[in-house]
Design an enzyme around this catalytic site. Structure first.
Site, PDB file in Angstrom:
ATOM      1  N   GLY A   1      52.028 -33.299 -63.497  1.00 20.96           N
ATOM      2  CA  GLY A   1      51.432 -34.432 -62.791  1.00 20.96           C
ATOM      3  C   GLY A   1      52.337 -35.648 -62.818  1.00 20.96           C
ATOM      4  O   GLY A   1      51.877 -36.783 -62.881  1.00 20.96           O
TER       5      GLY A   1
ATOM      6  N   GLY B   1      52.006 -38.731 -60.225  1.00 23.51           N
ATOM      7  CA  GLY B   1      50.816 -39.563 -60.208  1.00 23.51           C
ATOM      8  C   GLY B   1      51.043 -40.948 -60.773  1.00 23.51           C
ATOM      9  O   GLY B   1      52.158 -41.323 -61.155  1.00 23.51           O
ATOM     10  N   GLN B   2      49.955 -41.703 -60.872  1.00 24.75           N
ATOM     11  CA  GLN B   2      50.039 -43.102 -61.297  1.00 24.75           C
ATOM     12  C   GLN B   2      50.605 -43.234 -62.706  1.00 24.75           C
ATOM     13  O   GLN B   2      51.494 -44.050 -62.950  1.00 24.75           O
ATOM     14  CB  GLN B   2      48.647 -43.744 -61.225  1.00 24.75           C
ATOM     15  CG  GLN B   2      48.668 -45.251 -61.459  1.00 24.75           C
ATOM     16  CD  GLN B   2      47.279 -45.854 -61.572  1.00 24.75           C
ATOM     17  OE1 GLN B   2      46.327 -45.178 -61.950  1.00 24.75           O
ATOM     18  NE2 GLN B   2      47.164 -47.119 -61.257  1.00 24.75           N
TER      19      GLN B   2
ATOM     20  N   ASP C   1      55.045 -31.392 -60.493  1.00 23.76           N
ATOM     21  CA  ASP C   1      53.816 -31.771 -59.786  1.00 23.76           C
ATOM     22  C   ASP C   1      53.680 -30.823 -58.600  1.00 23.76           C
ATOM     23  O   ASP C   1      54.576 -30.006 -58.342  1.00 23.76           O
ATOM     24  CB  ASP C   1      53.886 -33.232 -59.311  1.00 23.76           C
ATOM     25  CG  ASP C   1      52.496 -33.869 -59.198  1.00 23.76           C
ATOM     26  OD1 ASP C   1      51.603 -33.236 -58.585  1.00 23.76           O
ATOM     27  OD2 ASP C   1      52.281 -34.973 -59.720  1.00 23.76           O
ATOM     28  N   ILE C   2      52.559 -30.944 -57.869  1.00 19.11           N
ATOM     29  CA  ILE C   2      52.396 -30.148 -56.651  1.00 19.11           C
ATOM     30  C   ILE C   2      52.745 -30.974 -55.416  1.00 19.11           C
ATOM     31  O   ILE C   2      52.615 -30.504 -54.299  1.00 19.11           O
ATOM     32  CB  ILE C   2      50.964 -29.570 -56.534  1.00 19.11           C
ATOM     33  CG1 ILE C   2      49.927 -30.685 -56.543  1.00 19.11           C
ATOM     34  CG2 ILE C   2      50.706 -28.552 -57.639  1.00 19.11           C
ATOM     35  CD1 ILE C   2      48.511 -30.212 -56.220  1.00 19.11           C
TER      36      ILE C   2
ATOM     37  N   ASP D   1      52.519 -25.719 -60.107  1.00 17.87           N
ATOM     38  CA  ASP D   1      51.061 -25.770 -60.118  1.00 17.87           C
ATOM     39  C   ASP D   1      50.588 -25.282 -61.480  1.00 17.87           C
ATOM     40  O   ASP D   1      50.802 -24.133 -61.842  1.00 17.87           O
ATOM     41  CB  ASP D   1      50.498 -24.883 -59.000  1.00 17.87           C
ATOM     42  CG  ASP D   1      48.976 -24.978 -58.876  1.00 17.87           C
ATOM     43  OD1 ASP D   1      48.348 -25.553 -59.786  1.00 17.87           O
ATOM     44  OD2 ASP D   1      48.434 -24.459 -57.882  1.00 17.87           O
TER      45      ASP D   1
ATOM     46  N   TYR E   1      33.788 -36.014 -62.861  1.00 18.72           N
ATOM     47  CA  TYR E   1      34.992 -36.389 -63.609  1.00 18.72           C
ATOM     48  C   TYR E   1      34.656 -36.620 -65.075  1.00 18.72           C
ATOM     49  O   TYR E   1      35.332 -36.109 -65.974  1.00 18.72           O
ATOM     50  CB  TYR E   1      35.583 -37.651 -62.979  1.00 18.72           C
ATOM     51  CG  TYR E   1      36.862 -38.145 -63.609  1.00 18.72           C
ATOM     52  CD1 TYR E   1      38.024 -37.378 -63.567  1.00 18.72           C
ATOM     53  CD2 TYR E   1      36.922 -39.403 -64.212  1.00 18.72           C
ATOM     54  CE1 TYR E   1      39.207 -37.841 -64.123  1.00 18.72           C
ATOM     55  CE2 TYR E   1      38.102 -39.876 -64.762  1.00 18.72           C
ATOM     56  CZ  TYR E   1      39.237 -39.091 -64.719  1.00 18.72           C
ATOM     57  OH  TYR E   1      40.408 -39.554 -65.276  1.00 18.72           O
TER      58      TYR E   1
ATOM     59  N   LYS F   1      35.901 -34.542 -68.371  1.00 14.95           N
ATOM     60  CA  LYS F   1      36.638 -35.195 -69.454  1.00 14.95           C
ATOM     61  C   LYS F   1      35.936 -35.005 -70.797  1.00 14.95           C
ATOM     62  O   LYS F   1      36.596 -34.788 -71.830  1.00 14.95           O
ATOM     63  CB  LYS F   1      36.829 -36.685 -69.154  1.00 14.95           C
ATOM     64  CG  LYS F   1      37.844 -36.975 -68.059  1.00 14.95           C
ATOM     65  CD  LYS F   1      39.224 -36.461 -68.420  1.00 14.95           C
ATOM     66  CE  LYS F   1      40.266 -36.798 -67.373  1.00 14.95           C
ATOM     67  NZ  LYS F   1      41.593 -36.210 -67.703  1.00 14.95           N
TER      68      LYS F   1
END
Length: 323
Positions: free
Chosen positions: A8, A11-12, A34-35, A52, A143, A147
């Protein structure tokens, strides 16, 4: 020498964490995956591949081939997007974590895992102010449920198999380097882009919705500090509470108006308002401060200046701000 895999990385969090880890461990020792395509600086500064995490065979081959010793598993469907595709989000968030945990159980060379939890593990029955480390966790979003389940699996793999997995319950994260990715706290990034481009913003939360937030540089330093801490200092294997600054959209708008006096904000709450109302307004992170020395440095005033300058630079307008 540590060989670090980041899942990932586009991402951010991943886009900034990757670059910081490369400074510490060397560009060639931090493998970004990442994808989707990452920012250019990640592709140019060190190894990068499409991967992935749900492709178990390829994941195993990658880890063995590159002699990976640490994994930062950051890939997830975030809160806002997860509500649109609940079962798919559950599948992605849970199966990916279990793939990584099981890999660490089977390959002894992998001696440390980082996986991000979130304030989404809390719910409407959680105390809202100064939310403690140990408290009621009854999330009612996909979500948050994923988590919370992830926290339980992380602790289980540590206690049952000795997998050294570490986690932070991130608050809303703020950065100008990557645009928002479908979270409930995204307004705190979107508002700066809108302020620079249009001079106005329509917020999807009510003006007085207080949520805990953290500027990305503080979050990155907290993550690295946790991962570098001695194992015997880690007393929480589910997810550490980490707070930063708490504010509402009206507070952020007022800060922006100090530098863009004509900035206008309107409020049109959507489904994310209901999510935000189940989350804490502020966080007690004293356990993280005690165990591994968490420190945060950026307040709302400094954050506003950094964000305005950073976003303006993206559009060639940095000359508008002389601070």
């Amino acid at each position: 020498m540590e060989k670090i895999l980041i899942i990932g990385a586009a991402g951010q969090i991943g886009s900034e964490l990757t670059m910081e880890l490369r400074k510490i461990f060397g560009d060639e020792n931090v493998f970004a995956t990442d994808i989707k395509e990452p920012p250019q600086d990640i592709k140019e500064s060190g190894p990068w591949e499409i991967l992935d995490v749900l492709d178990t065979k390829r994941l195993v081959h990658f880890v063995i081939r590159h002699k990976i010793t640490q994994i930062y598993h950051l890939a997830a469907v975030l809160s806002g997007n997860a509500e649109k595709i609940p079962l798919q989000a559950w599948h992605i968030n849970m199966d990916s974590l279990l793939n990584v945990l099981d890999l660490a159980k089977e390959i002894p060379e992998i001696h440390r895992i980082f996986w991000p939890s979130s304030i989404a593990v809390f719910g409407p029955t959680t105390p809202k102010k100064n939310t403690p480390q140990l408290t009621i966790t009854e999330p009612n979003t996909v979500y948050g449920i994923s988590k919370l389940a992830g926290e339980r699996w992380a602790e289980y793999y540590f206690k049952r198999y000795g997998v050294d997995v570490r986690s932070i319950r991130y608050p809303g994260l703020i950065s100008y380097k990557t645009e928002p990715g479908g979270g409930t706290t995204d307004y705190a990034v979107e508002i700066f882009y809108a302020a620079i481009k249009q001079g106005k913003y329509e917020c999807f939360l009510e003006k007085d919705t207080y949520l805990p937030m953290m500027f990305m540089s503080d979050a990155i330093q907290a993550t690295i500090k946790l991962m570098m801490a001695d194992p015997e200092k880690i007393t929480v294997r589910s997810g550490y509470n980490v707070g930063g600054i708490s504010f509402a959209p009206k507070d952020l708008a007022n800060e922006i108006k100090k530098y863009i006096p004509d900035f206008k904000i309107t409020y049109k709450p959507d489904f994310r308002q209901k999510i935000a109302e189940t989350w804490p307004q502020s966080i007690d992170d004293s356990i993280a401060r005690r165990d591994w020395g968490l420190k945060t440095t950026i307040d709302i005033e400094n954050m506003t200046k950094i964000m305005l300058k950073g976003v303006a630079k993206k559009f060639g307008k940095e000359h508008l701000f002389n601070f």
